[in-house]
Design a protein around this motif. Structure first.
Motif, mmCIF file in Angstrom:
data_model
loop_
_atom_site.group_PDB
_atom_site.id
_atom_site.type_symbol
_atom_site.label_atom_id
_atom_site.label_comp_id
_atom_site.label_asym_id
_atom_site.label_seq_id
_atom_site.Cartn_x
_atom_site.Cartn_y
_atom_site.Cartn_z
ATOM 1 N N GLN A 84 0.829 -1.201 0.000
ATOM 2 C CA GLN A 84 0.000 0.000 0.000
ATOM 3 C C GLN A 84 0.862 1.250 0.000
ATOM 4 O OE1 GLN A 84 -3.186 0.016 -0.416
ATOM 5 N NE2 GLN A 84 -3.640 2.171 -0.079
ATOM 6 N N ARG A 85 2.060 1.122 0.570
ATOM 7 C CA ARG A 85 3.028 2.233 0.542
ATOM 8 C C ARG A 85 4.221 1.912 -0.333
ATOM 9 N NH1 ARG A 85 3.413 3.690 6.907
ATOM 10 N NH2 ARG A 85 1.422 4.745 7.155
ATOM 11 N N GLN A 86 4.057 0.905 -1.174
ATOM 12 C CA GLN A 86 5.150 0.492 -2.050
ATOM 13 C C GLN A 86 6.400 0.145 -1.244
ATOM 14 O OE1 GLN A 86 4.796 0.101 -5.495
ATOM 15 N NE2 GLN A 86 2.672 0.363 -4.889
ATOM 16 N N ARG A 87 6.191 -0.570 -0.139
ATOM 17 C CA ARG A 87 7.312 -0.936 0.709
ATOM 18 C C ARG A 87 7.592 -2.428 0.606
ATOM 19 N NH1 ARG A 87 6.216 1.769 6.523
ATOM 20 N NH2 ARG A 87 4.526 0.258 6.528
ATOM 21 N N LEU A 88 8.850 -2.781 0.823
ATOM 22 C CA LEU A 88 9.228 -4.178 0.965
ATOM 23 C C LEU A 88 9.093 -4.589 2.422
ATOM 24 C CD1 LEU A 88 12.475 -4.144 -1.225
ATOM 25 C CD2 LEU A 88 10.258 -5.089 -1.868
ATOM 26 N N VAL A 89 8.974 -5.890 2.655
ATOM 27 C CA VAL A 89 8.903 -6.412 4.013
ATOM 28 C C VAL A 89 10.146 -7.256 4.274
ATOM 29 C CG1 VAL A 89 7.636 -7.857 5.637
ATOM 30 C CG2 VAL A 89 6.392 -6.432 4.015
ATOM 31 N N ALA A 90 10.866 -6.927 5.343
ATOM 32 C CA ALA A 90 12.058 -7.678 5.725
ATOM 33 C C ALA A 90 11.798 -8.392 7.043
ATOM 34 C CB ALA A 90 13.257 -6.740 5.871
ATOM 35 N N VAL A 91 12.084 -9.695 7.073
ATOM 36 C CA VAL A 91 11.998 -10.456 8.318
ATOM 37 C C VAL A 91 13.405 -10.543 8.891
ATOM 38 C CG1 VAL A 91 11.414 -12.657 9.390
ATOM 39 C CG2 VAL A 91 10.010 -11.770 7.525
ATOM 40 N N VAL A 92 13.589 -9.948 10.052
ATOM 41 C CA VAL A 92 14.900 -9.873 10.703
ATOM 42 C C VAL A 92 14.923 -10.838 11.884
ATOM 43 C CG1 VAL A 92 16.587 -8.367 11.812
ATOM 44 C CG2 VAL A 92 15.054 -7.446 10.050
ATOM 45 N N ARG A 93 15.910 -11.722 11.923
ATOM 46 C CA ARG A 93 16.072 -12.654 13.044
ATOM 47 C C ARG A 93 17.339 -12.289 13.796
ATOM 48 N NH1 ARG A 93 17.335 -17.543 11.499
ATOM 49 N NH2 ARG A 93 16.529 -18.604 13.350
ATOM 50 N N SER A 94 17.179 -12.091 15.091
ATOM 51 C CA SER A 94 18.299 -11.695 15.936
ATOM 52 C C SER A 94 18.162 -12.386 17.294
ATOM 53 C CB SER A 94 18.300 -10.169 16.128
ATOM 54 O OG SER A 94 19.276 -9.775 17.070
ATOM 55 N N ALA A 95 19.298 -12.645 17.941
ATOM 56 C CA ALA A 95 19.264 -13.313 19.249
ATOM 57 C C ALA A 95 18.668 -12.402 20.317
ATOM 58 C CB ALA A 95 20.658 -13.760 19.658
ATOM 59 N N ILE A 96 18.800 -11.102 20.132
ATOM 60 C CA ILE A 96 18.274 -10.141 21.103
ATOM 61 C C ILE A 96 17.453 -9.088 20.371
ATOM 62 C CG2 ILE A 96 20.176 -10.462 22.736
ATOM 63 C CD1 ILE A 96 21.421 -7.883 21.646
ATOM 64 N N ALA A 97 16.582 -8.419 21.101
ATOM 65 C CA ALA A 97 15.755 -7.373 20.500
ATOM 66 C C ALA A 97 16.641 -6.222 20.023
ATOM 67 C CB ALA A 97 14.731 -6.872 21.510
ATOM 68 N N LEU A 98 16.356 -5.693 18.848
ATOM 69 C CA LEU A 98 17.105 -4.554 18.334
ATOM 70 C C LEU A 98 16.569 -3.267 18.941
ATOM 71 C CD1 LEU A 98 17.356 -5.415 14.521
ATOM 72 C CD2 LEU A 98 18.941 -6.017 16.350
ATOM 73 N N SER A 99 17.453 -2.341 19.209
ATOM 74 C CA SER A 99 17.016 -1.037 19.705
ATOM 75 C C SER A 99 16.396 -0.245 18.566
ATOM 76 C CB SER A 99 18.216 -0.269 20.272
ATOM 77 O OG SER A 99 19.109 0.097 19.225
ATOM 78 N N GLU A 100 15.698 0.818 18.911
ATOM 79 C CA GLU A 100 15.088 1.647 17.881
ATOM 80 C C GLU A 100 16.144 2.245 16.956
ATOM 81 O OE1 GLU A 100 11.932 2.129 16.964
ATOM 82 O OE2 GLU A 100 11.491 0.533 18.421
ATOM 83 N N VAL A 101 17.278 2.632 17.530
ATOM 84 C CA VAL A 101 18.357 3.196 16.720
ATOM 85 C C VAL A 101 18.875 2.155 15.738
ATOM 86 C CG1 VAL A 101 20.713 4.105 16.767
ATOM 87 C CG2 VAL A 101 19.035 4.897 18.451
ATOM 88 N N GLN A 102 19.060 0.922 16.211
ATOM 89 C CA GLN A 102 19.536 -0.150 15.331
ATOM 90 C C GLN A 102 18.545 -0.420 14.211
ATOM 91 O OE1 GLN A 102 20.120 -3.027 18.519
ATOM 92 N NE2 GLN A 102 22.333 -3.045 18.119
ATOM 93 N N LYS A 103 17.251 -0.444 14.543
ATOM 94 C CA LYS A 103 16.241 -0.704 13.519
ATOM 95 C C LYS A 103 16.207 0.419 12.483
ATOM 96 C CE LYS A 103 12.932 -1.696 16.571
ATOM 97 N NZ LYS A 103 11.608 -2.114 17.122
ATOM 98 N N GLN A 104 16.355 1.661 12.951
ATOM 99 C CA GLN A 104 16.351 2.792 12.019
ATOM 100 C C GLN A 104 17.556 2.727 11.078
ATOM 101 O OE1 GLN A 104 16.126 6.317 14.429
ATOM 102 N NE2 GLN A 104 14.100 5.788 15.256
ATOM 103 N N ARG A 105 18.717 2.368 11.626
ATOM 104 C CA ARG A 105 19.914 2.262 10.797
ATOM 105 C C ARG A 105 19.789 1.132 9.785
ATOM 106 N NH1 ARG A 105 24.514 2.932 15.579
ATOM 107 N NH2 ARG A 105 24.341 5.211 15.809
ATOM 108 N N LEU A 106 19.254 -0.005 10.229
ATOM 109 C CA LEU A 106 19.089 -1.135 9.330
ATOM 110 C C LEU A 106 18.082 -0.803 8.233
ATOM 111 C CD1 LEU A 106 19.553 -4.054 8.510
ATOM 112 C CD2 LEU A 106 17.849 -4.747 10.219
ATOM 113 N N ALA A 107 16.977 -0.170 8.601
ATOM 114 C CA ALA A 107 15.971 0.210 7.611
ATOM 115 C C ALA A 107 16.536 1.198 6.594
ATOM 116 C CB ALA A 107 14.745 0.805 8.312
ATOM 117 N N ALA A 108 17.356 2.134 7.069
ATOM 118 C CA ALA A 108 17.959 3.119 6.176
ATOM 119 C C ALA A 108 18.929 2.446 5.202
ATOM 120 C CB ALA A 108 18.678 4.186 6.990
ATOM 121 N N TRP A 109 19.713 1.487 5.700
ATOM 122 C CA TRP A 109 20.660 0.766 4.848
ATOM 123 C C TRP A 109 19.931 -0.062 3.794
ATOM 124 C CZ3 TRP A 109 21.793 -4.659 4.680
ATOM 125 C CH2 TRP A 109 22.887 -4.974 3.860
#
Length: 269
Positions: free
Chosen positions: A195-220
């Motif tokens: 609906q927003r022309q976005r892709l969906v990424a499923v991220v698997r990590s041993a620990i929860a990502l912080s908001e900063v980490q998620k923002q950086r990953l999304a930007a990359w």
């Protein structure tokens, strides 16, 4: 969808977009789901309405007789456009109507500024169902009455998720159409993201990502793919170091376990 059906879907979407703007989107979604479900149940009707040799005008007339006065003008016009098109296989007709039902539901969520909520909630509910065997059985048992499944979903989700999420989960559960519960929710989640022309990424990590980490990953990922990417983060204790990201068929694996497996494959080769 492929070939002829893909081109027909684009034509029907164009008509849908023209009539959906003035419609009650939640009602439109329910009506398109109901029409798709009708075609799934009535095999003879589906074969007749998807027969490419039958004149489009005749098929449109059948739909008008069946649905006029029973559904909204927007749903009727979308259905008429769908049966007037030509499809590679009969099932693509019902698939197209269900797909547009999801689009209508997603548009309603976007108008309510809850599209992100719906994406997250579909993903989380899929993970909850996958990890709870009793819940999964209750929702997927073909012998269980639809009314019981609907009541269970209402008791579990009402007031806890967006109305659009409940609508979409209910459609997947009551009308799986050959899909597993997990695959159905994934398919709907991808349509919602589109609906927003976005892709969906499923991220698997041993620990929860912080908001900063998620923002950086999304930007990359946005830079890498040239489109916005919605992150569904799954915490998995079995992941050893780093994280993995799956977008469609692409896998980006930075985990230690993934590196070890890659070394093993190279040695085996």
């Amino acid at each position: 969808m492929k070939g002829l059906s893909r081109a027909s879907l684009a034509e029907v979407e164009e008509r849908f977009n023209a009539v959906a703007g003035s419609a009650d989107l939640g009602t439109l979604a329910d009506e398109l789901f109901a029409i798709a479900d009708l075609l799934d149940r009535e095999h003879g009707l589906r074969r007749s309405l998807s027969d490419p040799a039958r004149p489009a005008g005749q098929k449109a007339q059948v739909v008008q007789v069946l649905l006029e006065g029973k559904v909204s003008v927007a749903a009727l016009e979308t259905a008429v456009a769908a049966v007037s098109a030509k499809w590679t296989r009969g099932g693509d007709l019902a698939d197209a109507l269900e797909r547009l039902g999801v689009v209508a539901a997603a548009a309603e969520a976007e108008a309510q500024s809850r599209l992100d909520d719906v994406e997250d909630e579909l993903f989380r509910f899929g993970r909850i169902a996958a990890s709870n065997l009793d819940l999964s059985r209750a929702l997927t048992n073909p012998a269980s009455p639809e009314a019981a499944k609907r009541e269970l979903l209402v008791s579990l989700l009402t007031g806890k998720v967006a109305p659009t999420t409940l609508r979409l989960v209910t459609q997947v559960v009551l009308h799986p159409r050959g899909r597993s519960l997990e695959n159905g929710l994934t398919d709907f989640g991808q349509l919602v993201a589109a609906q927003r022309q976005r892709l969906v990424a499923v991220v698997r990590s041993a620990i929860a990502l912080s908001e900063v980490q998620k923002q950086r990953l999304a930007a990359w990922l946005r830079t890498s793919y040239g489109r916005d990417v919605h992150l569904n983060v799954e915490v998995d204790p079995q992941v050893i170091g780093g994280f993995s990201v799956r977008i469609g068929d692409d896998l980006i694996d930075t985990t230690i376990a993934g590196r070890i497996e890659e070394v093993r494959r190279r040695l085996a080769g």
